[in-house]
Design a protein around this motif. Structure first.
Motif, PDB file in Angstrom:
ATOM      1  N   ASP A 194      14.664  10.161 -11.299  1.00 56.97           N
ATOM      2  CA  ASP A 194      13.964  11.140 -10.456  1.00 56.97           C
ATOM      3  C   ASP A 194      12.898  10.457  -9.605  1.00 56.97           C
ATOM      4  O   ASP A 194      12.658  10.856  -8.474  1.00 56.97           O
ATOM      5  N   GLN A 195      12.252   9.433 -10.181  1.00 60.27           N
ATOM      6  CA  GLN A 195      11.243   8.672  -9.453  1.00 60.27           C
ATOM      7  C   GLN A 195      11.475   7.190  -9.684  1.00 60.27           C
ATOM      8  O   GLN A 195      12.006   6.782 -10.712  1.00 60.27           O
ATOM      9  N   HIS A 196      11.041   6.392  -8.696  1.00 59.39           N
ATOM     10  CA  HIS A 196      11.272   4.948  -8.758  1.00 59.39           C
ATOM     11  C   HIS A 196       9.941   4.238  -8.512  1.00 59.39           C
ATOM     12  O   HIS A 196       9.278   4.474  -7.510  1.00 59.39           O
ATOM     13  N   PHE A 197       9.577   3.370  -9.437  1.00 62.23           N
ATOM     14  CA  PHE A 197       8.362   2.568  -9.304  1.00 62.23           C
ATOM     15  C   PHE A 197       8.752   1.099  -9.177  1.00 62.23           C
ATOM     16  O   PHE A 197       9.639   0.627  -9.901  1.00 62.23           O
ATOM     17  N   ARG A 198       8.093   0.389  -8.289  1.00 62.79           N
ATOM     18  CA  ARG A 198       8.312  -1.058  -8.191  1.00 62.79           C
ATOM     19  C   ARG A 198       7.128  -1.763  -8.840  1.00 62.79           C
ATOM     20  O   ARG A 198       5.977  -1.493  -8.519  1.00 62.79           O
ATOM     21  N   ILE A 199       7.447  -2.675  -9.757  1.00 59.71           N
ATOM     22  CA  ILE A 199       6.414  -3.430 -10.466  1.00 59.71           C
ATOM     23  C   ILE A 199       6.517  -4.889 -10.047  1.00 59.71           C
ATOM     24  O   ILE A 199       7.594  -5.488 -10.130  1.00 59.71           O
ATOM     25  N   ASN A 200       5.412  -5.456  -9.589  1.00 62.21           N
ATOM     26  CA  ASN A 200       5.431  -6.870  -9.223  1.00 62.21           C
ATOM     27  C   ASN A 200       4.112  -7.537  -9.589  1.00 62.21           C
ATOM     28  O   ASN A 200       3.094  -6.867  -9.794  1.00 62.21           O
ATOM     29  N   LYS A 201       4.157  -8.842  -9.699  1.00 58.39           N
ATOM     30  CA  LYS A 201       2.977  -9.621 -10.060  1.00 58.39           C
ATOM     31  C   LYS A 201       2.394 -10.293  -8.816  1.00 58.39           C
ATOM     32  O   LYS A 201       3.132 -10.795  -7.967  1.00 58.39           O
ATOM     33  N   VAL A 202       1.073 -10.292  -8.730  1.00 61.07           N
ATOM     34  CA  VAL A 202       0.368 -10.914  -7.613  1.00 61.07           C
ATOM     35  C   VAL A 202      -0.588 -11.947  -8.179  1.00 61.07           C
ATOM     36  O   VAL A 202      -1.353 -11.653  -9.108  1.00 61.07           O
ATOM     37  N   THR A 203      -0.556 -13.162  -7.640  1.00 60.09           N
ATOM     38  CA  THR A 203      -1.431 -14.215  -8.138  1.00 60.09           C
ATOM     39  C   THR A 203      -2.079 -14.968  -6.984  1.00 60.09           C
ATOM     40  O   THR A 203      -1.476 -15.138  -5.923  1.00 60.09           O
ATOM     41  N   ASP A 204      -3.308 -15.394  -7.203  1.00 60.99           N
ATOM     42  CA  ASP A 204      -4.008 -16.228  -6.221  1.00 60.99           C
ATOM     43  C   ASP A 204      -4.140 -17.666  -6.711  1.00 60.99           C
ATOM     44  O   ASP A 204      -4.884 -18.470  -6.168  1.00 60.99           O
ATOM     45  N   GLY A 205      -3.399 -17.983  -7.764  1.00 57.33           N
ATOM     46  CA  GLY A 205      -3.453 -19.321  -8.339  1.00 57.33           C
ATOM     47  C   GLY A 205      -4.431 -19.440  -9.484  1.00 57.33           C
ATOM     48  O   GLY A 205      -4.348 -20.370 -10.288  1.00 57.33           O
ATOM     49  N   LYS A 206      -5.373 -18.499  -9.556  1.00 53.57           N
ATOM     50  CA  LYS A 206      -6.378 -18.535 -10.610  1.00 53.57           C
ATOM     51  C   LYS A 206      -6.172 -17.401 -11.619  1.00 53.57           C
ATOM     52  O   LYS A 206      -6.445 -17.555 -12.806  1.00 53.57           O
ATOM     53  N   SER A 207      -5.731 -16.269 -11.116  1.00 55.97           N
ATOM     54  CA  SER A 207      -5.491 -15.118 -11.987  1.00 55.97           C
ATOM     55  C   SER A 207      -4.244 -14.378 -11.516  1.00 55.97           C
ATOM     56  O   SER A 207      -3.796 -14.546 -10.374  1.00 55.97           O
ATOM     57  N   THR A 208      -3.683 -13.586 -12.402  1.00 57.08           N
ATOM     58  CA  THR A 208      -2.465 -12.831 -12.093  1.00 57.08           C
ATOM     59  C   THR A 208      -2.699 -11.353 -12.397  1.00 57.08           C
ATOM     60  O   THR A 208      -3.260 -11.007 -13.438  1.00 57.08           O
ATOM     61  N   ARG A 209      -2.269 -10.506 -11.462  1.00 60.32           N
ATOM     62  CA  ARG A 209      -2.380  -9.061 -11.644  1.00 60.32           C
ATOM     63  C   ARG A 209      -1.000  -8.420 -11.526  1.00 60.32           C
ATOM     64  O   ARG A 209      -0.129  -8.948 -10.839  1.00 60.32           O
ATOM     65  N   THR A 210      -0.832  -7.296 -12.171  1.00 63.53           N
ATOM     66  CA  THR A 210       0.419  -6.543 -12.088  1.00 63.53           C
ATOM     67  C   THR A 210       0.174  -5.284 -11.274  1.00 63.53           C
ATOM     68  O   THR A 210      -0.787  -4.544 -11.531  1.00 63.53           O
ATOM     69  N   ARG A 211       1.045  -5.044 -10.306  1.00 66.20           N
ATOM     70  CA  ARG A 211       0.913  -3.871  -9.458  1.00 66.20           C
ATOM     71  C   ARG A 211       2.091  -2.917  -9.694  1.00 66.20           C
ATOM     72  O   ARG A 211       3.222  -3.350  -9.853  1.00 66.20           O
ATOM     73  N   VAL A 212       1.783  -1.636  -9.677  1.00 63.83           N
ATOM     74  CA  VAL A 212       2.805  -0.598  -9.795  1.00 63.83           C
ATOM     75  C   VAL A 212       2.718   0.285  -8.555  1.00 63.83           C
ATOM     76  O   VAL A 212       1.649   0.814  -8.249  1.00 63.83           O
ATOM     77  N   HIS A 213       3.825   0.419  -7.857  1.00 63.45           N
ATOM     78  CA  HIS A 213       3.837   1.179  -6.606  1.00 63.45           C
ATOM     79  C   HIS A 213       4.933   2.244  -6.654  1.00 63.45           C
ATOM     80  O   HIS A 213       6.092   1.952  -6.967  1.00 63.45           O
ATOM     81  N   VAL A 214       4.543   3.501  -6.371  1.00 65.55           N
ATOM     82  CA  VAL A 214       5.516   4.588  -6.315  1.00 65.55           C
ATOM     83  C   VAL A 214       6.255   4.511  -4.982  1.00 65.55           C
ATOM     84  O   VAL A 214       5.638   4.457  -3.922  1.00 65.55           O
ATOM     85  N   LEU A 215       7.584   4.487  -5.028  1.00 62.65           N
ATOM     86  CA  LEU A 215       8.384   4.331  -3.821  1.00 62.65           C
ATOM     87  C   LEU A 215       8.733   5.678  -3.198  1.00 62.65           C
ATOM     88  O   LEU A 215       9.141   6.608  -3.889  1.00 62.65           O
TER      89      LEU A 215
END
Length: 210
Positions: free
Chosen positions: A151-172
Motif C-alpha cells: 500500500d505504501q513504499h518507503f526507500r531506505i538509504n545510508k548517507v555518510t560524510d566519511g566520519k559518520s553514517t546516517r540512515t534516511r527513510v523517505h516516503v515515495l
C-alpha cells in the motif's frame, strides 16, 4: 512424589493438546505452502516423547518441524533439508498461520522473499498483502514483485560524510515509486521501457487490491 505426579498429569494433558493442535497446524501450513510456489510440498509437526529424566518446564515432548518440498519425498528436518528460498517461504507460511490465532497488530518481515523470484515472488507479495488487510505489515524487500503490491513504499538509504553514517527513510509518491520500482527492475541504467514496465506492475497491483 506428589509434585512429580502433578507434573506428569499436566505434561500428559499438554501432550494431548499438542498432538491435536499439530494435526491442524500441519494441514494449514501445508496448504499455505502450496500457495507460495511449493505445490506438492508437505509440512509435518513431529512430536516425540522424552524420558522423565529429560523432563523440562515445557513438558515431555520433543518437537520438530519436518518438510517435504517435493512430491514423493519423505518429510525431513526443516533445518537440514530446506534451501534458502524454501526456508523463507516456510517462515512466511508458519507465521501467517500462527498469526491467525493471535491479536498481534504489527508484523515485520526482513527479506522473507530471499532466494525467490519471478512468479513465486509475486505469490509471496500477495500473501503479505492479504496479511496487511487485517494488521500492519512491514516488509524489507529488494524485489519489485513484492514492493509493487504494498500500500505504501518507503526507500531506505545510508548517507555518510566519511566520519559518520546516517540512515534516511523517505516516503515515495506515485512517480517516485515508479522510478524506484524501475531501479529495482533495471539496475543502474533506467530506460523508458523499464519505467513503463514498473508503471504496469504498479497498475496491476492496484487492480489486484481492488
Amino acid at each position: 512424589a506428589a509434585a512429580q505426579a502433578e507434573y506428569l498429569e499436566l505434561a500428559g494433558s499438554l501432550s494431548k493438546a499438542r498432538t491435536k493442535a499439530a494435526t491442524v497446524f500441519s494441514a494449514a501450513v501445508t496448504e499455505a505452502m502450496h500457495g507460495l510456489g511449493m505445490p506438492g510440498g508437505v509440512f509435518h509437526v513431529s512430536l516425540a516423547p522424552v524420558p522423565l529424566e529429560a523432563a523440562k518446564s515445557w513438558g515431555l515432548d520433543n518437537i520438530e518441524f519436518l518438510i517435504s518440498a517435493n512430491p514423493g519425498q519423505a518429510p525431513q528436518a526443516l533445518a537440514k533439508v530446506a534451501s534458502g528460498g524454501e526456508l523463507s517461504r516456510m517462515a512466511l507460511s508458519i507465521q501467517v498461520i500462527a498469526s491467525d490465532g493471535s491479536a498481534i497488530p504489527t508484523m515485520v518481515f526482513d527479506e522473507v522473499d530471499s532466494g525467490v523470484g519471478g512468479g513465486v515472488a509475486e505469490m509471496v507479495g500477495r500473501r503479505l498483502q492479504e496479511l496487511g488487510a487485517n494488521r500492519q505489515v512491514l516488509c524489507v524487500t529488494h524485489l519489485p514483485q513484492v514492493a509493487s503490491l504494498a500500500d505504501q513504499h518507503f526507500r531506505i538509504n545510508k548517507v555518510t560524510d566519511g566520519k559518520s553514517t546516517r540512515t534516511r527513510v523517505h516516503v515515495l509518491g506515485k512517480e517516485e515509486r515508479i522510478e524506484e520500482l524501475a531501479r529495482m527492475l533495471g539496475g543502474v541504467d533506467i530506460t523508458r521501457k523499464t519505467l513503463d514496465h514498473a508503471a504496469e506492475m504498479l497498475a496491476g497491483a492496484r487492480k489486484k487490491r481492488a
